[in-house]
Design an enzyme around this catalytic site. Structure first.
Site, short mmCIF file in Angstrom:
data_model
loop_
_atom_site.label_atom_id
_atom_site.label_comp_id
_atom_site.label_asym_id
_atom_site.label_seq_id
_atom_site.Cartn_x
_atom_site.Cartn_y
_atom_site.Cartn_z
N GLU A 173 -20.53 40.35 -12.84
CA GLU A 173 -20.07 40.21 -10.41
C GLU A 173 -18.89 38.80 -11.15
O GLU A 173 -18.83 38.54 -9.86
CB GLU A 173 -21.31 39.76 -10.17
CG GLU A 173 -22.04 40.78 -9.62
CD GLU A 173 -23.06 40.96 -8.74
OE1 GLU A 173 -23.26 39.25 -8.25
OE2 GLU A 173 -23.66 41.72 -8.26
N GLU A 292 -27.30 46.82 -11.62
CA GLU A 292 -28.11 46.29 -10.80
C GLU A 292 -28.51 47.36 -9.46
O GLU A 292 -27.83 47.52 -8.87
CB GLU A 292 -27.76 44.32 -10.31
CG GLU A 292 -27.78 43.10 -11.69
CD GLU A 292 -27.02 42.06 -10.57
OE1 GLU A 292 -27.58 41.46 -9.21
OE2 GLU A 292 -26.88 41.45 -11.41
O1 AHR Z 1 -29.85 40.33 -8.85
C1 AHR Z 1 -30.23 38.96 -8.63
C2 AHR Z 1 -28.28 38.39 -8.31
O2 AHR Z 1 -28.22 39.80 -7.53
C3 AHR Z 1 -28.35 38.54 -9.54
O3 AHR Z 1 -27.72 37.36 -10.20
C4 AHR Z 1 -26.16 38.76 -9.20
O4 AHR Z 1 -25.45 39.29 -9.88
C5 AHR Z 1 -26.93 39.62 -7.65
O5 AHR Z 1 -25.36 39.30 -7.08
#
Ligand code: AHR
Length: 499
Positions: A173, A292
């Site tokens: 990210e 994610e």
């Molecule tokens: O999953 C929680 C967080 O969400 C992670 O660390 C990040 O990559 C995202 O913003």
């Protein structure tokens, strides 16, 4: 409500389902590692300190690619801190999450856990505060044969054979201002390209995930991905896609319609991949690593405080959340030709299907859809053509009341159907144009009394999947009546003779 027909053809194939789509994500965050998978003080700890109750529950999800050690955490992580004798490992600040990291769990512990769980390790290198060289050294530590400094360090730490980690994310990210080392796309991409080259120089077989947009609301959405893919070029095997969804207005029907925007996100980023491939006149196509994804908002919205446990990001998941999780999986299957990796974020305590409290453990609603899909995930995804009732959602346009996907595995046809109607049952007919459905191999249902119902430590079994008696084969078709707010996972036997 009028009946819904799901029409399939065994010849209309989207693509083989990559088993890595059923991956998970373990981050050094809150009680995910310490107090989650690793808890030497627990009555459930095995000889390595892993919690056997948590591991046994996770085994039921049969997860594949396991992403580690972050997330945001990865952007400040120095892997050397987490290897070697435990007593010599430094306790450091985790600047991503403003906590303290003891490094008692690191690379070798994670690999050991992966081996025991049959997970494929997927590491995220630090491209926030780390260097390309540090990333390449990590590949040497995990993958090189003994004889050089970091490979020898691994041997010294107890692993003669390489860990053979083939899947790596080039940072996390980095488009987000919250990220340690956040930079503009071009700067990230140059750093990522250099890192990718060095990592592939150490092990030419590693597959690399370039860091894509962290969400559809980012101001640089899609443009970031284009820049990154253009610069990293053929060294990027995948581009990452992230998505956390929310129900801001408490409108269940609208929330359940979010799948159409997940479909759209996948199609948009895939379009960027294809466009860049065309511009570069390259034979290499980057695929999507949806590394994610989940529902995440209860803890962020003070208006609806729901907490599963004592640590950060501990969500208590409802029935509607579970149906949204099923919607994500339907969407991944509908794009099986594009989405090759996906990681539920996360696996225990932190936005997770499992929560611990002391030595007790709770299975949450979102556990069940994942398990229902995972046991039926092998095969080729078929194009689902849905005809039937639809509704206009506030934020996601017009959607069919029943959201569906299907997988063909030899003579077995797996059908996943969500009834998004809040009050009415949905009648479903499954029609295979070049085959006959001749029986039901198995069928499971997840439903509940209302959208916001949850499991708690006091009442842990309010929501759980159960046998679905109302799925039958008749006149060559599959038939089912889904209660309101329900997910059905059905495996039909198919006769393709004459097809
Ligand atoms: O999953 C929680 C967080 O969400 C992670 O660390 C990040 O990559 C995202 O913003």
């Amino acid at each position: 409500m009028d009946a819904t027909t799901l029409t399939l053809s065994t010849r209309f194939q989207i693509g083989e389902v990559d088993e890595r789509v059923f991956g998970g994500f373990l981050e050094h965050l809150g009680r995910a590692v310490y107090g989650g998978v690793y808890d030497p003080g627990s009555a459930h700890a095995d000889e390595d300190g892993f919690r056997s109750d948590v591991c046994d529950a996770l085994k039921m999800l049969d997860m594949t690619a396991m992403r580690y050690p972050g997330g945001n955490f990865a952007s400040g992580y120095h892997w050397l801190d987490g290897v070697g004798p435990r007593e010599d490992r430094p306790t450091v600040q985790s600047r991503a999450w403003h906590t303290v990291e003891t490094n008692q769990f690191g690379t070798d512990e994670f690999i050991k856990l992966c081996r025991g769980m049959d997970w494929t390790p997927m590491f995220t290198v630090n491209l926030g505060t780390g260097t390309p060289e540090e990333a390449a050294d990590w590949v040497e530590y995990t993958n090189a044969a003994a004889g050089t400094v970091y490979a020898d360090m691994r041997v010294e730490n107890g692993s003669t054979d390489p860990h053979d980690v083939k899947l790596w994310c080039l940072g996390n990210e980095l488009d987000g201002p919250w990220q340690l080392g956040h930079v503009p796309a071009r700067e990230y991409a140059l750093r990522a390209r250099q890192t990718a080259k060095m990592m592939k120089d150490v092990d030419s077989e590693v597959e690399l995930v370039a860091c894509g947009s962290s969400g559809i609301t980012m101001p640089t959405y899609a443009e970031w991905d284009r820049t990154v893919l253009e610069i990293v070029g053929d060294l990027a095997d995948y581009i990452s896609v992230h998505r956390y969804v929310d129900n801001p207005s408490g409108d269940t029907a609208d929330f359940l319609a979010v799948t159409s925007s997940i479909d759209r996100q996948i199609e948009e980023i895939d379009a960027v991949c294809r466009c860049v491939q065309a511009k570069r006149r390259s034979e290499v196509r980057a695929y999507l690593s949806f590394d994610e994804w989940n529902v995440w908002f209860h803890q962020r919205r003070k208006s609806r405080p729901r907490k599963a446990g004592s640590g950060p990001l501990e969500e208590l998941y409802t029935l509607e959340d579970a149906l949204v999780v099923a919607g994500f999986l339907n969407s991944f299957l509908r794009h099986a030709d594009v989405v090759k990796i996906a990681n539920l974020a996360q696996i225990v305590n932190v936005i997770a299907p499992i929560v611990t409290h002391g030595d007790a453990m709770l299975i949450q609603s979102i556990f069940y859809p994942f398990a229902m899909f995972a046991k039926r995930r092998r095969g080729v995804s078929l194009r689902p053509v849905v005809a039937g009732p639809a509704y206009d959602s506030v934020n996601y346009g017009r959607v069919h009341t029943v959201d569906a996907s299907a997988i063909l595995d030899g003579e077995m046809l797996h059908v996943f159907a969500i009834n998004r109607d809040v009050t009415e049952a949905a009648k479903l007919a499954v029609d295979v144009s070049d085959g006959e459905i001749v029986g039901v191999e198995s069928a499971e249902l997840l439903t509940g009394p209302d959208a916001l119902v949850v499991n708690t430590f006091e009442a842990p079994d309010v929501l759980r999947s159960c046998a679905f008696e109302d799925a039958v084969a008749a006149d060559g078709r599959g038939r089912a009546t889904l209660p309101p707010l329900a997910l059905a996972a059905m495996t039909f036997r198919l006769d393709k003779t004459g097809a």
